[in-house]
Design a protein around this motif. Structure first.
Motif, mmCIF file in Angstrom:
data_model
loop_
_atom_site.group_PDB
_atom_site.id
_atom_site.type_symbol
_atom_site.label_atom_id
_atom_site.label_comp_id
_atom_site.label_asym_id
_atom_site.label_seq_id
_atom_site.Cartn_x
_atom_site.Cartn_y
_atom_site.Cartn_z
ATOM 1 N N TYR A 1 1.335 5.982 2.756
ATOM 2 C CA TYR A 1 1.847 7.013 3.653
ATOM 3 C C TYR A 1 2.210 6.439 5.018
ATOM 4 N N TYR A 2 3.116 7.157 5.675
ATOM 5 C CA TYR A 2 3.386 6.941 7.092
ATOM 6 C C TYR A 2 3.412 8.317 7.738
ATOM 7 N N THR A 3 2.565 8.534 8.736
ATOM 8 C CA THR A 3 2.434 9.860 9.344
ATOM 9 C C THR A 3 2.595 9.771 10.851
ATOM 10 N N GLN A 4 3.242 10.790 11.404
ATOM 11 C CA GLN A 4 3.426 10.888 12.849
ATOM 12 C C GLN A 4 3.410 12.355 13.251
ATOM 13 N N ILE A 5 2.916 12.640 14.457
ATOM 14 C CA ILE A 5 3.073 13.964 15.051
ATOM 15 C C ILE A 5 4.160 13.863 16.107
ATOM 16 N N ILE A 6 5.220 14.639 15.914
ATOM 17 C CA ILE A 6 6.357 14.641 16.831
ATOM 18 C C ILE A 6 6.610 16.079 17.258
ATOM 19 N N ASN A 7 6.514 16.341 18.558
ATOM 20 C CA ASN A 7 6.732 17.688 19.096
ATOM 21 C C ASN A 7 5.889 18.738 18.374
ATOM 22 N N GLY A 8 4.626 18.392 18.102
ATOM 23 C CA GLY A 8 3.711 19.337 17.485
ATOM 24 C C GLY A 8 3.896 19.526 15.995
ATOM 25 N N GLN A 9 4.795 18.768 15.371
ATOM 26 C CA GLN A 9 5.006 18.847 13.925
ATOM 27 C C GLN A 9 4.493 17.572 13.269
ATOM 28 N N PHE A 10 3.962 17.722 12.058
ATOM 29 C CA PHE A 10 3.372 16.607 11.327
ATOM 30 C C PHE A 10 4.383 16.080 10.316
ATOM 31 N N TYR A 11 4.869 14.859 10.549
ATOM 32 C CA TYR A 11 5.840 14.225 9.665
ATOM 33 C C TYR A 11 5.111 13.243 8.751
ATOM 34 N N MET A 12 5.370 13.344 7.444
ATOM 35 C CA MET A 12 4.736 12.429 6.503
ATOM 36 C C MET A 12 5.752 11.938 5.482
ATOM 37 N N SER A 13 5.801 10.632 5.299
ATOM 38 C CA SER A 13 6.580 10.039 4.212
ATOM 39 C C SER A 13 5.625 9.276 3.312
ATOM 40 N N SER A 14 5.938 9.236 2.029
ATOM 41 C CA SER A 14 5.091 8.523 1.077
ATOM 42 C C SER A 14 5.948 7.636 0.190
ATOM 43 N N VAL A 15 5.354 6.531 -0.256
ATOM 44 C CA VAL A 15 6.012 5.590 -1.158
ATOM 45 C C VAL A 15 5.091 5.369 -2.343
ATOM 46 N N SER A 16 5.631 5.498 -3.551
ATOM 47 C CA SER A 16 4.816 5.291 -4.748
ATOM 48 C C SER A 16 5.699 4.810 -5.892
ATOM 49 N N PRO A 17 5.136 4.029 -6.822
ATOM 50 C CA PRO A 17 5.919 3.591 -7.986
ATOM 51 C C PRO A 17 6.331 4.788 -8.836
ATOM 52 N N TYR A 18 7.532 4.734 -9.373
ATOM 53 C CA TYR A 18 8.039 5.784 -10.255
ATOM 54 C C TYR A 18 7.335 5.671 -11.601
ATOM 55 N N GLN B 1 1.500 2.757 6.517
ATOM 56 C CA GLN B 1 0.347 2.492 7.367
ATOM 57 C C GLN B 1 -0.741 1.807 6.560
ATOM 58 N N ILE B 2 -1.383 0.829 7.178
ATOM 59 C CA ILE B 2 -2.442 0.059 6.538
ATOM 60 C C ILE B 2 -3.639 0.048 7.471
ATOM 61 N N SER B 3 -4.827 0.264 6.916
ATOM 62 C CA SER B 3 -6.022 0.381 7.748
ATOM 63 C C SER B 3 -6.505 -0.960 8.273
ATOM 64 N N GLN B 4 -6.268 -2.041 7.547
ATOM 65 C CA GLN B 4 -6.768 -3.332 7.990
ATOM 66 C C GLN B 4 -5.885 -3.905 9.088
ATOM 67 N N ASP B 5 -6.435 -4.878 9.833
ATOM 68 C CA ASP B 5 -5.718 -5.416 10.983
ATOM 69 C C ASP B 5 -4.962 -6.698 10.661
ATOM 70 N N GLN B 6 -4.752 -6.979 9.391
ATOM 71 C CA GLN B 6 -3.942 -8.123 9.006
ATOM 72 C C GLN B 6 -3.211 -7.797 7.710
ATOM 73 N N CYS B 7 -2.180 -8.562 7.411
ATOM 74 C CA CYS B 7 -1.399 -8.286 6.210
ATOM 75 C C CYS B 7 -2.261 -8.455 4.967
ATOM 76 N N PRO B 8 -2.116 -7.543 3.990
ATOM 77 C CA PRO B 8 -2.911 -7.655 2.762
ATOM 78 C C PRO B 8 -2.458 -8.841 1.926
ATOM 79 N N THR B 9 -3.343 -9.283 1.035
ATOM 80 C CA THR B 9 -3.039 -10.435 0.186
ATOM 81 C C THR B 9 -2.397 -10.040 -1.129
ATOM 82 N N SER B 10 -2.397 -8.744 -1.459
ATOM 83 C CA SER B 10 -1.731 -8.262 -2.669
ATOM 84 C C SER B 10 -0.782 -7.135 -2.287
#
Length: 302
Positions: free
Chosen positions: A112-129, A94-103
């Motif tokens: 992060y990517y977050t969703q509420i599905i059937n009352g449960q909070f699903y979160m996935s994260s991506v980060s450099p190792y 998820q990105i807060s701005q309304d256009q693709c970032p330049t970097s």
């Protein structure tokens, strides 16, 4: 490493809880550690679109112009950078701005990517190792609230479960007992952090007059977060931004005086009011029936 972006319009049917839009971030890379995946015989563009609109999709990998590898929530834990143009993978964030970032938005991360599905909070994260410049880690969690509470998100990743907790004996009690009641649930007194929370709090508080009022008081009310110190209110819960989102009963005094605490709803105006912290009940008219608490969710990680 090369990277580029693909942006789509936000689809209103998705339950987006962060206020940010999901983007598919395409990079030169390939799957690393994988549990399961599904091969789909669709074009790469259709695969990207399908993943972006599917709440269960985390990433997709281009097998050919007419086939892709589809990764659902929790099924892929690392991405490996690649140098070949035909090794292309896309991950959803998820990105807060309304256009693709330049970097590259994946650096420094996490994203992060977050969703509420059937009352449960699903979160996935991506980060450099941290130990390699050629690997991204993906982590996943699912948060579930205890019974009789509802899940709300505050900020990017803070999750709280809000609900009413009732005194048992005596059934009407003071603010100190309310604070202890929340702490017994590993939580704290809380208040509304936004309009949606306030609406929920009002709904459960007002309906409890009929469902949780065995002594038939004319009004029942609940202690919430906020105790006066003569100059300001102090709060147990730091995540609801003080009284910013409190809706006050018309004409009530907000003295912030020592020994004054906040409760909701007001018996006359059905909004937040101030009253001595030692109050328990007023004859058969009003009962301070319990506490509005925020308690931690039960979190399962993948």
């Amino acid at each position: 490493m090369s990277y580029y972006f693909l942006c789509f319009l936000f689809l209103s049917s998705l339950t987006n809880v962060s206020g940010e839009e999901p983007y598919m971030i395409r990079i030169l890379g390939k799957p690393g550690k994988v549990k399961t995946s599904e091969a789909m015989n669709i074009s790469w563009m259709d695969c990207l679109t399908k993943c972006r609109l599917d709440v269960d999709c985390s990433a997709v990998y281009k097998l050919s112009d007419v086939q892709c590898q589809y990764f659902s929530f929790g099924s892929i834990s690392t991405l490996q950078k690649a140098d070949f143009q035909n090794d292309e993978i896309a991950v959803k964030i998820q990105i807060s701005q309304d256009q693709c970032p330049t970097s590259n938005p994946l650096i420094p991360g996490p994203n992060y990517y977050t969703q509420i599905i059937n009352g449960q909070f699903y979160m996935s994260s991506v980060s450099p190792y941290s130990l390699s410049n050629n690997i991204y880690n993906l982590t996943y969690s699912v948060a579930t609230c205890p019974n009789n509470t509802k899940l709300f998100q505050r900020g990017e990743t803070t999750k709280v479960c809000i609900g009413l907790f009732f005194f048992e004996d005596p059934r009407c009690n003071n603010q100190a007992a309310a604070s202890a009641l929340c702490k017994a649930q590993n939580g704290t007194l809380t208040g509304p952090a936004n309009a949606n929370e306030y609406e929920y709090i009002q709904d459960i508080s007002n309906s409890s007059k009929y469902s949780s009022n065995p002594d038939s008081y004319e009004y029942v009310t609940y202690w919430l977060d906020g105790a006066g110190t003569n100059t300001a209110y102090t709060f147990e819960d730091t995540t609801h931004d003080g009284t910013t989102n409190y809706q006050w009963a018309e004409g009530v005094t907000r003295s912030k005086g020592a020994g004054q605490c906040l409760h909701n709803p007001n018996p006359l105006y059905f909004n937040i009011s101030e009253y001595p912290c030692t109050a328990t009940f007023l004859t058969k008219a009003v009962c301070w029936r319990g506490a509005l608490c925020q308690v931690p969710p039960i979190i399962e990680t993948y």
